[in-house]
Design an enzyme around this catalytic site. Sequence first.
Site, PDB file in Angstrom:
ATOM      1  N   GLU A 165       0.627  -1.331   0.077  1.00 34.69           N
ATOM      2  CA  GLU A 165      -0.033  -0.186  -0.196  1.00 34.69           C
ATOM      3  C   GLU A 165       0.870   1.236   0.064  1.00 34.69           C
ATOM      4  O   GLU A 165       0.828   2.042   0.825  1.00 34.69           O
ATOM      5  CB  GLU A 165      -1.165   0.015   1.087  1.00 34.69           C
ATOM      6  N   GLU A 376      -6.601  -7.940   0.053  1.00 39.51           N
ATOM      7  CA  GLU A 376      -7.488  -7.311   1.345  1.00 39.51           C
ATOM      8  C   GLU A 376      -8.823  -6.829   1.081  1.00 39.51           C
ATOM      9  O   GLU A 376      -8.820  -6.233  -0.248  1.00 39.51           O
ATOM     10  CB  GLU A 376      -6.705  -6.199   1.990  1.00 39.51           C
TER      11      GLU A 376
HETATM   12  C1  BG6 Z   1      -4.858  -2.041   4.902  1.00 40.72           C
HETATM   13  C2  BG6 Z   1      -3.549  -2.389   5.507  1.00 40.72           C
HETATM   14  O1  BG6 Z   1      -4.689  -0.387   4.799  1.00 40.72           O
HETATM   15  O2  BG6 Z   1      -6.041  -1.813   5.682  1.00 40.72           O
HETATM   16  C3  BG6 Z   1      -3.743  -3.189   6.668  1.00 40.72           C
HETATM   17  O3  BG6 Z   1      -2.656  -3.159   4.477  1.00 40.72           O
HETATM   18  C4  BG6 Z   1      -4.810  -2.668   7.564  1.00 40.72           C
HETATM   19  O4  BG6 Z   1      -2.496  -3.449   7.320  1.00 40.72           O
HETATM   20  C5  BG6 Z   1      -6.165  -2.695   6.962  1.00 40.72           C
HETATM   21  O5  BG6 Z   1      -5.090  -3.408   8.997  1.00 40.72           O
HETATM   22  C6  BG6 Z   1      -7.180  -1.912   7.714  1.00 40.72           C
HETATM   23  O6  BG6 Z   1      -6.900  -0.960   8.237  1.00 40.72           O
HETATM   24  P1  BG6 Z   1      -7.097  -0.649   9.673  1.00 40.72           P
HETATM   25  O7  BG6 Z   1      -6.635   0.881  10.016  1.00 40.72           O
HETATM   26  O8  BG6 Z   1      -8.568  -0.566  10.115  1.00 40.72           O
HETATM   27  O9  BG6 Z   1      -6.405  -1.756  10.310  1.00 40.72           O
END
Ligand code: BG6
Length: 477
Positions: A165, A376
């Site tokens: 990211e 993700e």
């Molecule tokens: C993505 C990241 O941005 O979102 C993860 O790659 C992260 O590491 C995920 O955990 C969710 O974001 P957050 O801030 O809710 O943990």
Amino acid sequence: MKAFPKDFLWGASTSAYQVEGAALTHGKKASQQDIINKDNYQKRGFATAEIASDHYHHYKEDVALMKEMGFTAYRFSIAWSRVLPDGDGEVNKEGLAFYHNLIDELKQAGIEPIITLYHYDLPWALVEKYGGWLDRKVVKDFENFATIVITEFKDKVKYWTTINEQSIIVQFWSQKCYIPEELKSKDQLRFQINHHMNLAHAIGCNLVHKLVPGGLVGSALGYAPIYPLTSKPEDVMAAQNANDLRNLYYTDIYFKGEYTKSAAIYLEEHGLAPVIEPGDMELIKSGTSDFLAINYYASECAKACPEGETLRFAGVNWTGVKGAMDGHETHPGFYKMCKNPNLDTTDWDWAIDPTGMEYLLRDLYARYGKPLMITENGLGAYDTLTQDGKIHDDYRIDYLKKHIASMKKAMDYGVEVLAFCPWSAIDLLSTSNGVKKRYGFVYVDRTDDDPKNCDRIKKDSFYWYQKVIKSNGEELD
Ligand code: BG6
């Protein structure tokens, strides 16, 4: 509806510092996330990465749970400071052994490992030495780290992603990188860090191509499609500007080896452009990607922005109370991000938009014609453990069901998607909101203040996802 391809990879994702724990033991030294999260604990009461989900000690149990769900893939990252505690120099053999054991356990369970080389956790020693990603020296050190890791696992791992990211690192740089107070107003450095990461990414791609027989590599990009707030031409134009700077500025590098012109010119005119040294663009062009891994949670919305406004980057909702987002990214004369009035949000103000999944997949595939994978996607939510030890997370099931259906629509229109690995396999430490914001199929019994025993408990979504995988995506209900 056509069926999912037979070899479609179903799984989920995590990252090292968010699950592993054992942050300062077994030969590992601090990463910048250990320092940033200690600060977060003091300021906001969010757990540190010291124990996280204690995956280091529970990995066998975790892989068994993944197997029970039917995973055929698992995406995770390697902690640089577990392999090279000082960032360079001596290798920590115990660290490499941990990842060998994890990968072997996965392979025995029929689960394909998808490795991310870097997920926000630069060794603290390199921050102390020269400021970390702020300095070009980091690119050489990344090359050394990547060479060690890729050489070590080249016979066991086919799929590699380089840097997690970059787009999100630019937006939230002081959460993702340690930035000294006196530099926090120097926004050009966000894009300088990103440029160093582009060099590292290209090196990572070249190394995989050179060292891994049949290996495939790409970046893992945080990607949000952008809609105009209205159909007024100036808003539509603003959405295009935002797409150029927030999305194509990264994907054009990965697939064409060049910075998107409009975005580069905007940055140049506003004193934000990175310093590019001779040979940099040639190196970037040489590191071709085989696929793009996409992290998609929410779409975004943009509107026109007058020249006179003040530059700012994305806001954060620190509290988990809807509407508490502390501001929106603003680029005077280019675009301003805003809330989309047509979409509901999570408690942390992330717009819930399954259609965005189909939209972005089709858009990216039409532009570059390269395979895509979802590394993700998921719903951050408060989960409640009932008296009888259950977690009824129907909201998560609903979110994932709709996103899988939307991904499938894109595939039915010809988009090549290799894998669906939502966030996250098990509950873990959120990057911005502690452990109370949960994403996993497996509940990890701990709070921000008390790590307890980190017991694992299967959520309702665990059983639902098991059925989805068993039916190769046919049974979503
Ligand atoms: C993505 C990241 O941005 O979102 C993860 O790659 C992260 O590491 C995920 O955990 C969710 O974001 P957050 O801030 O809710 O943990």
